[in-house]
Design a protein around this motif. Structure first.
Motif, PDB file in Angstrom:
ATOM      1  N   LYS A  96       0.821  -1.206   0.000  1.00 59.32           N
ATOM      2  CA  LYS A  96       0.000   0.000   0.000  1.00 59.32           C
ATOM      3  C   LYS A  96       0.861   1.266   0.000  1.00 59.32           C
ATOM      4  O   LYS A  96       0.360   2.353  -0.203  1.00 59.32           O
ATOM      5  N   HIS A  97       2.153   1.109   0.240  1.00 62.43           N
ATOM      6  CA  HIS A  97       3.059   2.252   0.387  1.00 62.43           C
ATOM      7  C   HIS A  97       4.146   2.200  -0.683  1.00 62.43           C
ATOM      8  O   HIS A  97       4.444   1.147  -1.230  1.00 62.43           O
ATOM      9  N   SER A  98       4.763   3.346  -0.926  1.00 63.99           N
ATOM     10  CA  SER A  98       5.836   3.375  -1.923  1.00 63.99           C
ATOM     11  C   SER A  98       7.012   2.529  -1.448  1.00 63.99           C
ATOM     12  O   SER A  98       7.225   2.352  -0.242  1.00 63.99           O
ATOM     13  N   ILE A  99       7.779   2.050  -2.395  1.00 61.46           N
ATOM     14  CA  ILE A  99       8.876   1.124  -2.102  1.00 61.46           C
ATOM     15  C   ILE A  99       9.961   1.747  -1.217  1.00 61.46           C
ATOM     16  O   ILE A  99      10.645   1.044  -0.473  1.00 61.46           O
ATOM     17  N   ASP A 100      10.109   3.060  -1.261  1.00 59.26           N
ATOM     18  CA  ASP A 100      11.143   3.716  -0.465  1.00 59.26           C
ATOM     19  C   ASP A 100      10.648   4.172   0.914  1.00 59.26           C
ATOM     20  O   ASP A 100      11.363   4.840   1.644  1.00 59.26           O
ATOM     21  N   THR A 101       9.435   3.779   1.287  1.00 60.47           N
ATOM     22  CA  THR A 101       8.890   4.141   2.594  1.00 60.47           C
ATOM     23  C   THR A 101       9.611   3.348   3.676  1.00 60.47           C
ATOM     24  O   THR A 101       9.786   2.141   3.562  1.00 60.47           O
ATOM     25  N   SER A 102      10.028   4.053   4.712  1.00 58.14           N
ATOM     26  CA  SER A 102      10.703   3.372   5.822  1.00 58.14           C
ATOM     27  C   SER A 102       9.918   3.614   7.102  1.00 58.14           C
ATOM     28  O   SER A 102       9.032   4.455   7.151  1.00 58.14           O
ATOM     29  N   CYS A 103      10.259   2.873   8.135  1.00 57.07           N
ATOM     30  CA  CYS A 103       9.550   3.040   9.394  1.00 57.07           C
ATOM     31  C   CYS A 103      10.499   3.460  10.513  1.00 57.07           C
ATOM     32  O   CYS A 103      11.694   3.204  10.457  1.00 57.07           O
ATOM     33  N   ALA A 114     -22.773   0.810  16.353  1.00 68.90           N
ATOM     34  CA  ALA A 114     -24.059   0.118  16.221  1.00 68.90           C
ATOM     35  C   ALA A 114     -25.127   1.044  15.652  1.00 68.90           C
ATOM     36  O   ALA A 114     -25.922   0.650  14.797  1.00 68.90           O
ATOM     37  N   VAL A 115     -25.131   2.271  16.106  1.00 66.87           N
ATOM     38  CA  VAL A 115     -26.098   3.242  15.582  1.00 66.87           C
ATOM     39  C   VAL A 115     -25.788   3.538  14.113  1.00 66.87           C
ATOM     40  O   VAL A 115     -26.698   3.647  13.291  1.00 66.87           O
ATOM     41  N   CYS A 116     -24.511   3.632  13.779  1.00 67.49           N
ATOM     42  CA  CYS A 116     -24.140   3.828  12.371  1.00 67.49           C
ATOM     43  C   CYS A 116     -24.644   2.663  11.523  1.00 67.49           C
ATOM     44  O   CYS A 116     -25.136   2.878  10.402  1.00 67.49           O
ATOM     45  N   GLU A 117     -24.551   1.442  12.040  1.00 67.34           N
ATOM     46  CA  GLU A 117     -25.074   0.270  11.329  1.00 67.34           C
ATOM     47  C   GLU A 117     -26.576   0.444  11.077  1.00 67.34           C
ATOM     48  O   GLU A 117     -27.060   0.184   9.980  1.00 67.34           O
ATOM     49  N   THR A 118     -27.294   0.876  12.085  1.00 64.82           N
ATOM     50  CA  THR A 118     -28.737   1.069  11.969  1.00 64.82           C
ATOM     51  C   THR A 118     -29.073   2.136  10.939  1.00 64.82           C
ATOM     52  O   THR A 118     -30.019   1.994  10.166  1.00 64.82           O
ATOM     53  N   LEU A 119     -28.288   3.202  10.921  1.00 63.02           N
ATOM     54  CA  LEU A 119     -28.545   4.334  10.021  1.00 63.02           C
ATOM     55  C   LEU A 119     -27.978   4.126   8.617  1.00 63.02           C
ATOM     56  O   LEU A 119     -28.171   4.966   7.736  1.00 63.02           O
ATOM     57  N   GLY A 120     -27.253   3.032   8.416  1.00 66.05           N
ATOM     58  CA  GLY A 120     -26.661   2.775   7.100  1.00 66.05           C
ATOM     59  C   GLY A 120     -25.470   3.670   6.792  1.00 66.05           C
ATOM     60  O   GLY A 120     -25.174   3.963   5.635  1.00 66.05           O
ATOM     61  N   ILE A 121     -24.772   4.080   7.842  1.00 67.57           N
ATOM     62  CA  ILE A 121     -23.597   4.941   7.691  1.00 67.57           C
ATOM     63  C   ILE A 121     -22.341   4.072   7.790  1.00 67.57           C
ATOM     64  O   ILE A 121     -22.168   3.327   8.752  1.00 67.57           O
ATOM     65  N   LYS A 122     -21.489   4.161   6.793  1.00 71.06           N
ATOM     66  CA  LYS A 122     -20.227   3.409   6.776  1.00 71.06           C
ATOM     67  C   LYS A 122     -19.182   4.171   7.578  1.00 71.06           C
ATOM     68  O   LYS A 122     -19.087   5.400   7.482  1.00 71.06           O
ATOM     69  N   ILE A 123     -18.401   3.449   8.353  1.00 78.26           N
ATOM     70  CA  ILE A 123     -17.324   4.063   9.124  1.00 78.26           C
ATOM     71  C   ILE A 123     -16.054   3.935   8.316  1.00 78.26           C
ATOM     72  O   ILE A 123     -15.590   2.837   8.030  1.00 78.26           O
ATOM     73  N   LYS A 124     -15.518   5.075   7.929  1.00 78.79           N
ATOM     74  CA  LYS A 124     -14.326   5.114   7.095  1.00 78.79           C
ATOM     75  C   LYS A 124     -13.844   6.552   7.038  1.00 78.79           C
ATOM     76  O   LYS A 124     -14.668   7.437   6.911  1.00 78.79           O
ATOM     77  N   PRO A 125     -12.574   6.824   7.136  1.00 84.89           N
ATOM     78  CA  PRO A 125     -11.421   5.947   7.242  1.00 84.89           C
ATOM     79  C   PRO A 125     -11.077   5.603   8.690  1.00 84.89           C
ATOM     80  O   PRO A 125     -11.465   6.295   9.631  1.00 84.89           O
ATOM     81  N   CYS A 126     -10.294   4.549   8.815  1.00 83.62           N
ATOM     82  CA  CYS A 126      -9.761   4.082  10.089  1.00 83.62           C
ATOM     83  C   CYS A 126      -8.579   4.970  10.469  1.00 83.62           C
ATOM     84  O   CYS A 126      -7.781   5.355   9.601  1.00 83.62           O
ATOM     85  N   GLN A 127      -8.425   5.265  11.741  1.00 84.39           N
ATOM     86  CA  GLN A 127      -7.306   6.073  12.202  1.00 84.39           C
ATOM     87  C   GLN A 127      -5.961   5.395  11.985  1.00 84.39           C
ATOM     88  O   GLN A 127      -4.935   6.058  11.851  1.00 84.39           O
ATOM     89  N   LEU A 128      -5.961   4.059  11.950  1.00 86.53           N
ATOM     90  CA  LEU A 128      -4.738   3.290  11.755  1.00 86.53           C
ATOM     91  C   LEU A 128      -4.497   2.951  10.289  1.00 86.53           C
ATOM     92  O   LEU A 128      -3.490   2.349   9.946  1.00 86.53           O
ATOM     93  N   GLY A 129      -5.455   3.318   9.439  1.00 86.88           N
ATOM     94  CA  GLY A 129      -5.307   3.063   8.009  1.00 86.88           C
ATOM     95  C   GLY A 129      -5.722   1.672   7.585  1.00 86.88           C
ATOM     96  O   GLY A 129      -5.394   1.247   6.471  1.00 86.88           O
ATOM     97  N   ALA A 130      -6.453   0.951   8.425  1.00 82.47           N
ATOM     98  CA  ALA A 130      -6.870  -0.401   8.080  1.00 82.47           C
ATOM     99  C   ALA A 130      -7.923  -0.388   6.972  1.00 82.47           C
ATOM    100  O   ALA A 130      -7.992  -1.303   6.178  1.00 82.47           O
ATOM    101  N   PHE A 131      -8.748   0.624   6.934  1.00 82.03           N
ATOM    102  CA  PHE A 131      -9.776   0.749   5.896  1.00 82.03           C
ATOM    103  C   PHE A 131     -10.034   2.209   5.604  1.00 82.03           C
ATOM    104  O   PHE A 131      -9.666   3.077   6.332  1.00 82.03           O
TER     105      PHE A 131
END
Length: 143
Positions: free
Chosen positions: A12-19, A126-143
């Motif tokens: 998901k990241h460029s090849i020169d990305t380091s940590c 749970a309320v978002c599920e009921t209202l049809g609201i998608k949760i996105k983006p994730c703070q950690l970048g998972a989705f």
């Protein structure tokens, strides 16, 4: 860290990305069998005074899988544990509606709403599920 990237998170990241070595070491210390819980990932961010996004990026580069999302969206044996809410309190719906855009609400906004209303984060999800609201983006970048 999405399912389609499983085993190839660093792609998901460029090849020169380091940590950052300190973040990598903290993740390795908390990981269990190549994965780390959402709670532990946020603890790394807090302890090292860095952003959740930086921890998530480092997790990707280490091919470390995220599990047990604090909103109940993924990473449990049954995958998604959050279920639609039976009722939607008007103040909570108003708070969600105020922060949602195009039927989406960020993970961070969910946390802020939960903290402000002193309710569990999974209840907001749970309320978002009921209202049809998608949760996105994730703070950690998972989705």
């Amino acid at each position: 860290m999405t399912r389609e990237h499983e085993g190839h998170y660093k792609s998901k990241h460029s090849i020169d990305t380091s940590c950052d070595p300190a973040i990598a070491a903290a993740i390795r210390e908390k990981e269990e069998a190549g994965q780390i819980s959402c709670v532990s990932a946020f603890a790394v961010a807090r302890d090292l005074e860095t952003t959740p996004a930086e921890v998530g990026r480092t997790m990707d580069l280490l091919e470390c899988k995220l599990f047990k999302c604090q909103l109940g969206l993924f990473g449990y044996p049954e995958n998604k544990v959050v279920k639609p809410a039976r009722s939607v309190p008007a103040p909570l719906q108003a708070a969600i509606d105020a922060k949602a855009e195009n039927k989406r609400l960020s993970c961070k906004a969910c946390w802020e709403i939960a903290d402000h209303q002193n309710i569990p984060r999974m209840h907001v999800a749970a309320v978002c599920e009921t209202l049809g609201i998608k949760i996105k983006p994730c703070q950690l970048g998972a989705f």
